[in-house]
Design a protein around this motif. Structure first.
Motif, PDB file in Angstrom:
ATOM      1  N   TRP A  23     -66.967 -45.188 -18.457  1.00 52.89           N
ATOM      2  CA  TRP A  23     -66.129 -45.429 -17.290  1.00 52.89           C
ATOM      3  C   TRP A  23     -65.744 -44.113 -16.617  1.00 52.89           C
ATOM      4  CZ3 TRP A  23     -61.729 -49.584 -17.911  1.00 52.89           C
ATOM      5  CH2 TRP A  23     -62.311 -50.830 -18.208  1.00 52.89           C
ATOM      6  N   VAL A  24     -65.695 -44.199 -15.298  1.00 56.88           N
ATOM      7  CA  VAL A  24     -65.217 -43.063 -14.512  1.00 56.88           C
ATOM      8  C   VAL A  24     -64.083 -43.544 -13.615  1.00 56.88           C
ATOM      9  CG1 VAL A  24     -65.798 -41.446 -12.645  1.00 56.88           C
ATOM     10  CG2 VAL A  24     -67.407 -41.806 -14.547  1.00 56.88           C
ATOM     11  N   GLU A  46     -46.205 -44.756 -13.611  1.00 56.77           N
ATOM     12  CA  GLU A  46     -45.984 -46.037 -14.305  1.00 56.77           C
ATOM     13  C   GLU A  46     -47.017 -47.116 -13.947  1.00 56.77           C
ATOM     14  OE1 GLU A  46     -41.924 -45.263 -12.768  1.00 56.77           O
ATOM     15  OE2 GLU A  46     -41.379 -46.806 -14.213  1.00 56.77           O
ATOM     16  N   PRO A  47     -47.150 -47.473 -12.654  1.00 52.63           N
ATOM     17  CA  PRO A  47     -48.108 -48.549 -12.360  1.00 52.63           C
ATOM     18  C   PRO A  47     -49.563 -48.151 -12.636  1.00 52.63           C
ATOM     19  CG  PRO A  47     -47.197 -47.643 -10.322  1.00 52.63           C
ATOM     20  CD  PRO A  47     -46.414 -47.051 -11.446  1.00 52.63           C
ATOM     21  N   TYR A  48     -49.895 -46.885 -12.422  1.00 51.84           N
ATOM     22  CA  TYR A  48     -51.269 -46.461 -12.677  1.00 51.84           C
ATOM     23  C   TYR A  48     -51.583 -46.485 -14.179  1.00 51.84           C
ATOM     24  CZ  TYR A  48     -52.929 -45.241  -8.011  1.00 51.84           C
ATOM     25  OH  TYR A  48     -53.392 -45.306  -6.722  1.00 51.84           O
ATOM     26  N   THR A  49     -50.619 -46.060 -14.992  1.00 50.75           N
ATOM     27  CA  THR A  49     -50.843 -46.090 -16.436  1.00 50.75           C
ATOM     28  C   THR A  49     -51.021 -47.522 -16.916  1.00 50.75           C
ATOM     29  OG1 THR A  49     -49.578 -44.064 -16.766  1.00 50.75           O
ATOM     30  CG2 THR A  49     -49.875 -45.456 -18.691  1.00 50.75           C
ATOM     31  N   LYS A  50     -50.189 -48.415 -16.379  1.00 49.96           N
ATOM     32  CA  LYS A  50     -50.316 -49.828 -16.777  1.00 49.96           C
ATOM     33  C   LYS A  50     -51.665 -50.387 -16.341  1.00 49.96           C
ATOM     34  CE  LYS A  50     -48.229 -54.448 -16.364  1.00 49.96           C
ATOM     35  NZ  LYS A  50     -49.298 -54.986 -17.177  1.00 49.96           N
ATOM     36  N   ALA A  51     -52.035 -50.105 -15.086  1.00 54.05           N
ATOM     37  CA  ALA A  51     -53.304 -50.629 -14.575  1.00 54.05           C
ATOM     38  C   ALA A  51     -54.464 -50.151 -15.443  1.00 54.05           C
ATOM     39  CB  ALA A  51     -53.507 -50.176 -13.128  1.00 54.05           C
ATOM     40  N   MET A  52     -54.477 -48.866 -15.740  1.00 54.89           N
ATOM     41  CA  MET A  52     -55.603 -48.313 -16.502  1.00 54.89           C
ATOM     42  C   MET A  52     -55.618 -48.813 -17.940  1.00 54.89           C
ATOM     43  SD  MET A  52     -58.297 -46.541 -16.365  1.00 54.89           S
ATOM     44  CE  MET A  52     -58.527 -45.159 -15.268  1.00 54.89           C
ATOM     45  N   THR A  53     -54.454 -48.818 -18.598  1.00 53.89           N
ATOM     46  CA  THR A  53     -54.453 -49.248 -19.997  1.00 53.89           C
ATOM     47  C   THR A  53     -54.793 -50.748 -20.103  1.00 53.89           C
ATOM     48  OG1 THR A  53     -52.055 -49.442 -19.841  1.00 53.89           O
ATOM     49  CG2 THR A  53     -52.888 -47.505 -20.920  1.00 53.89           C
ATOM     50  N   ASP A  54     -54.321 -51.544 -19.145  1.00 57.25           N
ATOM     51  CA  ASP A  54     -54.675 -52.973 -19.160  1.00 57.25           C
ATOM     52  C   ASP A  54     -56.185 -53.161 -19.045  1.00 57.25           C
ATOM     53  OD1 ASP A  54     -52.055 -53.645 -19.416  1.00 57.25           O
ATOM     54  OD2 ASP A  54     -51.813 -54.512 -17.399  1.00 57.25           O
ATOM     55  N   LEU A  55     -56.797 -52.405 -18.115  1.00 55.03           N
ATOM     56  CA  LEU A  55     -58.248 -52.524 -17.930  1.00 55.03           C
ATOM     57  C   LEU A  55     -58.994 -52.114 -19.198  1.00 55.03           C
ATOM     58  CD1 LEU A  55     -58.908 -51.147 -14.312  1.00 55.03           C
ATOM     59  CD2 LEU A  55     -59.205 -53.500 -15.123  1.00 55.03           C
ATOM     60  N   VAL A  56     -58.550 -51.003 -19.794  1.00 56.83           N
ATOM     61  CA  VAL A  56     -59.220 -50.520 -21.011  1.00 56.83           C
ATOM     62  C   VAL A  56     -59.079 -51.541 -22.131  1.00 56.83           C
ATOM     63  CG1 VAL A  56     -59.086 -48.800 -22.870  1.00 56.83           C
ATOM     64  CG2 VAL A  56     -59.059 -48.054 -20.473  1.00 56.83           C
ATOM     65  N   ASN A  57     -57.875 -52.065 -22.316  1.00 57.59           N
ATOM     66  CA  ASN A  57     -57.666 -53.020 -23.409  1.00 57.59           C
ATOM     67  C   ASN A  57     -58.474 -54.291 -23.225  1.00 57.59           C
ATOM     68  OD1 ASN A  57     -55.969 -51.476 -25.017  1.00 57.59           O
ATOM     69  ND2 ASN A  57     -54.147 -52.041 -23.833  1.00 57.59           N
ATOM     70  N   LYS A  58     -58.676 -54.675 -21.978  1.00 53.98           N
ATOM     71  CA  LYS A  58     -59.413 -55.913 -21.741  1.00 53.98           C
ATOM     72  C   LYS A  58     -60.931 -55.695 -21.785  1.00 53.98           C
ATOM     73  CE  LYS A  58     -59.775 -59.925 -18.790  1.00 53.98           C
ATOM     74  NZ  LYS A  58     -59.317 -60.595 -17.577  1.00 53.98           N
ATOM     75  N   HIS A  59     -61.391 -54.608 -21.168  1.00 52.96           N
ATOM     76  CA  HIS A  59     -62.844 -54.462 -21.003  1.00 52.96           C
ATOM     77  C   HIS A  59     -63.482 -53.424 -21.926  1.00 52.96           C
ATOM     78  CE1 HIS A  59     -62.944 -57.252 -17.633  1.00 52.96           C
ATOM     79  NE2 HIS A  59     -61.850 -56.668 -17.172  1.00 52.96           N
ATOM     80  N   LYS A  60     -62.657 -52.654 -22.660  1.00 52.19           N
ATOM     81  CA  LYS A  60     -63.123 -51.847 -23.790  1.00 52.19           C
ATOM     82  C   LYS A  60     -64.276 -50.866 -23.529  1.00 52.19           C
ATOM     83  CE  LYS A  60     -61.722 -55.438 -27.164  1.00 52.19           C
ATOM     84  NZ  LYS A  60     -60.427 -55.585 -26.570  1.00 52.19           N
ATOM     85  N   LEU A  92     -52.735 -45.443 -25.559  1.00 51.56           N
ATOM     86  CA  LEU A  92     -53.839 -46.033 -26.318  1.00 51.56           C
ATOM     87  C   LEU A  92     -54.021 -45.352 -27.675  1.00 51.56           C
ATOM     88  CD1 LEU A  92     -56.442 -46.260 -23.399  1.00 51.56           C
ATOM     89  CD2 LEU A  92     -55.181 -48.169 -24.403  1.00 51.56           C
ATOM     90  N   GLN A  93     -53.261 -44.290 -27.930  1.00 52.27           N
ATOM     91  CA  GLN A  93     -53.365 -43.534 -29.182  1.00 52.27           C
ATOM     92  C   GLN A  93     -54.800 -43.085 -29.444  1.00 52.27           C
ATOM     93  OE1 GLN A  93     -50.492 -43.184 -31.857  1.00 52.27           O
ATOM     94  NE2 GLN A  93     -49.764 -42.955 -29.757  1.00 52.27           N
TER      95      GLN A  93
END
Lengths: 363, 287
Positions: free
Chosen positions: A30-31, A103-117, A140-141
């Motif tokens: 991902w980029v 805040e919103p950017y971190t949430k957006a990115m971490t949500d995407l990562v957690n869902k699409h891996k 994401l540790q």
């Protein structure tokens, strides 16, 4: 953080370096496509070009991540990500993403990562990219390697991220074998940008942000574009001219400014000039000042101490002018002129003025 | 005690890169006898905190993680006017990457805040040895502090309302942000100049007791998240960069006149970078 299941350690490799079973599902490169005020930072296209090589080496997809408001610029960024060889683009369009906030950017990115891996996540080492990457990696540790200058796929399919350390005197290769995604940032102008293929398209995956403005503590009161101020734009300047102690007197700074004007360049200086109060601190180039990475850097009367070197040696081409043929600047400059900057600077200004006038008439 | 903000400034002791030299033959770093300094970027954070204390009162605690010798960096910070100093030092912290570092520092800041809640944590924008700029955001995330990176100015702070506004360097401009305390600020370089310590401060610093906290004293809960063990990134290889094949090519002219040398230089630069000319003409026509 979930613990790694007790798997027998691979030969010669510690258990902590084994990828836990549940992380093996992480796939694709991902980029982050950095979009601000409707414009994409060019480092994003540099990263997609580099990401393509990594994705091909792994035999996986290259994906872009576009976060922004519902707007023309956002859609254009999505289309362009395909031109720079993304197979798929994940998009979150939401008015809360209009201005960058952590805040919103971190949430957006971490949500995407957690869902699409994804297995690899690359961001530009810009003020935005670094602000976001640090927060996302901590959430994401996982491991984050900053300012990489070389990326490769290791024989166990992990990312080998090489970066300068110790002020650029050494390089080190860093691996994140037991966590995913493997995150990296890369500074602008480090990787080459490929040519876009305007005919390319791909799959668009849209996700919601699922956040309310009331829950975001930080508010953007204003944005003051740099064009409205006299702030030096050294970091992203294409051409930089700088002066050092060889200028001898504060009034000779004008010679540097004159050349910069003819070249449409930014101008700066070495640390001693700031210490003497000849130039403002925002124009200092070096480790405690600005790191520059221009296409062309002209260093005038600067000796080239390590402190200056680490802030300027990323330039594609360096021309150094110095009286002292043994000045350290000639160790890392590409071209050198031994001579008096007070004579050579006006001559160089005039020579460029003539050369550019000829070309403009011809072109 | 004053009702001003309770501030913690995280600093790091680093080798003075201005004193680092590379062995001319082996191309390896000559570390021996390299003096250590406070990471230069951290000085802007320290001064920003001291300035707020000038305005509002409060307390400035400097915190570092490192080997016992890092106490000298803290002593220096006390000499510039910091009120208190804490050294986080334990073999369990050794080999920490940024994730593990932010974990240990967070524990220590929480401990500091147990007495009286911390309002602002300051860090430099990055260090000069690691250059990652990740520890600040890491602490913010772990502690749930509002994250303000690359701050160039703090135009207003209202302790009663628990609000702060800052100027943040963004790409292509400056964001004016308003947020709630507590927050974490990473200060941009060249935004202030660290004061000289007053004589009483310097004398006090010499005699001051530096508190040393090990993992237990800092209240670290999970040693597995510290040091090498808690670090997802591992250095697999360290090597010297290839020395640049050759030194600068010298540009000269037969008659040695500055005008001739300059003309030769222009052609050399344009030849070496075929796209340079179009960049130059585009930029200068617009200007």
């Amino acid at each position: 953080m979930a613990q790694a299941p007790a798997a027998p350690p691979a030969k010669g490799r510690k258990k902590t370096e084994e990828l836990p079973e549940h992380l093996k599902a992480y796939k694709n490169v991902w980029v982050f496509v950095e979009l601000e005020h409707g414009r994409v930072h060019p480092v994003s296209w540099e990263l997609l070009t580099e990401g393509r090589k990594l994705a091909d080496a792994l035999g996986v997809d290259l994906c872009g991540v576009v976060l922004g408001p519902k707007a023309e610029g956002t859609e254009k960024a999505v289309a362009e990500a395909f031109h720079y060889s993304a197979n798929r683009v994940y998009v979150i369009e939401d008015p809360l993403l209009a201005e960058y906030r952590n805040e919103p950017y971190t949430k957006a990115m971490t949500d995407l990562v957690n869902k699409h891996k994804p297995e690899i996540l690359m961001l530009g080492a810009t003020t935005l990219g670094r602000d976001l990457a640090g927060a996302v990696a901590t959430t994401l540790q996982t491991g984050l390697t900053a300012d990489c200058t070389e990326l490769a796929i290791d024989d166990d399919k992990s990312l080998a991220a090489t970066r300068p350390t110790f002020g650029g005197s050494l390089l080190c290769t860093i691996m994140t074998r037991a966590a995913r995604p493997q995150m990296t940032t890369v500074r602008p102008r480090v990787m080459a940008m490929g040519d876009p293929d305007r005919g390319r398209t791909g799959e668009v995956v849209r996700e919601p942000l699922d956040m309310a403005e009331e829950s975001i503590v930080t508010k953007v009161l204003d944005f003051i574009p740099d064009s409205d101020t006299n702030q030096a734009q050294l970091a992203y300047a294409d051409i930089v001219v700088a002066g050092g102690m060889g200028l001898q007197r504060p009034e000779n700074i004008r010679l540097v400014v004159d050349l910069a004007q003819v070249l449409g360049a930014e101008y700066g200086c070495s640390r001693p000039l700031v210490q003497k109060g000849w130039m403002t601190a925002d124009r200092q180039i070096g480790q405690t000042g600005k790191t520059i990475r221009p296409r062309l850097y002209i260093a005038c009367g600067i000796s080239g101490a390590i402190q200056h070197r680490v802030g300027s040696e990323g330039a594609d081409q360096i021309l150094a002018i110095n009286m002292d043929p043994n000045a350290p600047i000639f160790d890392f400059a590409h071209h050198g002129i031994v001579g008096d900057v007070l004579e050579l600077l006006p001559a160089l200004t005039e020579a460029f003025r003539k050369r550019l006038a000829v070309d403009r008439m011809a072109g | 005690m004053s009702q001003g903000p309770n501030m913690v400034v995280c600093i790091k002791q680093v080798p003075d890169s201005a004193q680092i030299s590379v062995h001319p033959v082996t191309n390896t770093i000559m570390r021996q006898g390299v003096p250590t300094i406070i990471n230069p970027y951290d000085l802007f954070a320290l001064e920003a905190a001291l300035k707020l204390r000038d305005q509002l009162g409060g307390k400035v605690t400097v915190l570092t993680m490192g080997p016992p010798m890092a106490a000298s960096a803290l002593r220096k910070a006390l000499g510039h006017g910091a009120d208190d100093a804490i050294l986080l030092s334990d073999r369990f912290f050794a080999g920490a990457d940024t994730l593990a570092t932010s974990y240990a520092l967070t524990a220590a800041i929480n401990k500091i805040g147990a007495e009286r809640p911390v309002d602002i944590v300051f860090t430099g924008k990055q260090t000069i040895d690691g250059d990652t700029a990740q520890v600040g955001p890491g602490i913010a995330r772990r502690m749930g502090l509002n994250q303000l990176t690359y701050v160039s100015a703090i135009p207003s702070i209202d302790l009663e309302a628990g609000e702060i506004s800052v100027h943040r360097r963004a790409e292509g401009g400056v964001q004016v942000l308003k947020t709630k305390l507590p927050c974490l600020i990473t200060m941009l370089e060249a935004t202030n100049e660290l004061r000289r310590g007053s004589l009483p401060d310097v004398l006090r610093a010499e005699r001051a007791e530096i508190k040393v906290w090990n993992a237990e004293a800092a209240g670290v809960e999970d040693l597995g998240k510290c040091g090498m063990k808690g670090s997802p990134t591992k250095v697999s290889k360290v090597f010297a960069p290839k020395p640049r094949a050759e030194k600068a090519k010298m540009i000269t002219a037969e008659d040695g006149a500055p005008a001739s040398v300059a003309a030769a230089a222009v052609e050399t630069l344009l030849d070496a970078d075929p796209r340079l000319l179009s960049v130059l003409t585009k930029q200068t026509t617009v200007a």
